[in-house]
Motif scaffolding. Structure first.
Motif, PDB file in Angstrom:
ATOM      1  N   SER A  58      36.578 -41.157  19.577  1.00 24.21           N
ATOM      2  CA  SER A  58      35.438 -40.614  18.837  1.00 24.21           C
ATOM      3  C   SER A  58      35.497 -41.033  17.378  1.00 24.21           C
ATOM      4  O   SER A  58      34.507 -41.509  16.808  1.00 24.21           O
ATOM      5  CB  SER A  58      35.424 -39.090  18.961  1.00 24.21           C
ATOM      6  OG  SER A  58      35.195 -38.697  20.297  1.00 24.21           O
ATOM      7  N   SER A  97      28.792 -40.636  20.599  1.00 23.67           N
ATOM      8  CA  SER A  97      29.695 -40.144  21.637  1.00 23.67           C
ATOM      9  C   SER A  97      29.899 -41.255  22.653  1.00 23.67           C
ATOM     10  O   SER A  97      29.038 -41.487  23.502  1.00 23.67           O
ATOM     11  CB  SER A  97      29.108 -38.903  22.321  1.00 23.67           C
ATOM     12  OG  SER A  97      30.013 -38.379  23.278  1.00 23.67           O
ATOM     13  N   GLY A 138      27.072 -40.002  27.874  1.00 26.08           N
ATOM     14  CA  GLY A 138      26.723 -39.005  26.876  1.00 26.08           C
ATOM     15  C   GLY A 138      25.640 -38.015  27.240  1.00 26.08           C
ATOM     16  O   GLY A 138      25.120 -37.326  26.358  1.00 26.08           O
ATOM     17  N   THR A 192      25.140 -43.385  22.398  1.00 25.45           N
ATOM     18  CA  THR A 192      26.022 -43.089  23.519  1.00 25.45           C
ATOM     19  C   THR A 192      25.739 -44.071  24.659  1.00 25.45           C
ATOM     20  O   THR A 192      25.214 -45.166  24.418  1.00 25.45           O
ATOM     21  CB  THR A 192      25.835 -41.620  23.963  1.00 25.45           C
ATOM     22  OG1 THR A 192      26.839 -41.260  24.918  1.00 25.45           O
ATOM     23  CG2 THR A 192      24.459 -41.362  24.534  1.00 25.45           C
ATOM     24  N   MET A 211      26.181 -34.637  25.956  1.00 27.27           N
ATOM     25  CA  MET A 211      26.286 -34.515  24.505  1.00 27.27           C
ATOM     26  C   MET A 211      24.936 -34.378  23.821  1.00 27.27           C
ATOM     27  O   MET A 211      24.864 -34.280  22.602  1.00 27.27           O
ATOM     28  CB  MET A 211      27.041 -35.728  23.940  1.00 27.27           C
ATOM     29  CG  MET A 211      28.432 -35.914  24.530  1.00 27.27           C
ATOM     30  SD  MET A 211      29.459 -34.427  24.405  1.00 27.27           S
ATOM     31  CE  MET A 211      29.715 -34.360  22.637  1.00 27.27           C
ATOM     32  N   GLY A 267      33.149 -36.950  20.241  1.00 25.85           N
ATOM     33  CA  GLY A 267      32.028 -37.396  19.432  1.00 25.85           C
ATOM     34  C   GLY A 267      32.194 -37.098  17.955  1.00 25.85           C
ATOM     35  O   GLY A 267      33.071 -36.327  17.531  1.00 25.85           O
TER      36      GLY A 267
END
Length: 259
Positions: free
Chosen positions: A108, A179, A183, A200, A186, A136
């Motif tokens: 990350s 991320s 993802g 992502t 996320m 992330g």
């Protein structure tokens, strides 16, 4: 150097207890007592990677994604995971995976560094001892840029030919969330952190359009597209840590072709 010594050193920096509970990290095949002189680093333990590691004379294969996620009730040549495990064992090659523990403790932050993000915060905290760590990163750009211009930034940062963008290309983005990997999960944390765009991978049609409807643009740079940075970073880590061990890396190769 014995495999056990290498693992102990890796896990000083990337302890397994930082991995998600659903994950499967550590030595997945082989012997802790095996002598290791050559390590092959890749993102996935595919048939092609195992063959390349064998051709390179590797004693240890280190990948980011674990080849084994679900419990294995038998190891035979009747399925592709069994065939790979048999090949590793037949070739006397140890196999080690470091996945979400690496994501939390390095990937990350590293992805944020690739994007040049400053004063980045954790996007989703996954553990709080001895300090907060998680998946992330999120940070503000000095000045807003268009989504289209930031797509170009992402492409340049990760060496990509293409990305997928969900959102108004002319719209301004300032707060960036990143991320690596898949993802979808996320999106909510990115919205909660007030991000304008999430960088992502593995975003599907519905996730993309729904994120835009909630005010979040998405740049899908691909799962491999971002996470390939593991290979170079782990090579550098291993070379710093083990002067007497040769480290060879898989060539960069996207797992799909865009026609």
């Amino acid at each position: 150097m014995k495999c056990r010594e290498i693992i102990e050193n890796i896990e000083k920096s990337y302890p397994r207890n930082y991995a998600m509970e659903w994950d499967n990290v550590g030595l997945l095949a082989g012997s802790h007592e095996k002598e290791v002189r050559r390590i092959y680093v890749a993102l996935d333990a595919t048939d092609e990677v195992i063959e390349a590691a064998k051709a390179a004379g590797a004693d240890l294969l280190v990948t980011h994604h674990p080849m084994i996620f679900s419990p294995v009730s038998r190891i035979t040549d009747e399925d592709f995971i069994g065939r790979r495990l048999l090949r590793l064992i037949q070739e006397d090659m140890d196999y080690y995976a470091m996945h979400t523990n690496y994501d939390v403790l390095r990937m990350s932050e590293l992805s944020g560094e690739y994007l040049g993000l400053s004063d980045a915060r954790i996007l989703e905290v996954t553990c709080e001892t001895p300090k907060e760590e998680g998946i992330g990163r999120v940070a503000d750009l000095p000045d807003p840029v268009s989504l289209q211009d930031y797509c170009e930034t992402v492409k340049k940062a990760f060496g990509l030919q293409t990305v997928q963008a969900f959102g108004d290309l002319a719209g301004a983005v300032k707060r960036i969330a990143v991320s690596p990997g898949s993802g979808k999960s996320m999106i909510d944390p990115a919205i909660a952190m007030g991000a304008d765009v999430l960088v992502t991978g593995d975003i599907g049609h519905h996730e993309g359009i729904d994120a835009v409807a909630r005010g979040l643009a998405v740049i899908d740079a691909g799962h491999y597209g971002i996470e390939h940075i593991f290979i170079k970073d782990m090579k550098q880590f291993l070379e710093r840590s083990f002067a007497g061990v040769e480290v060879i890396t898989a060539p960069r190769k996207d797992p799909f072709t865009v026609l």
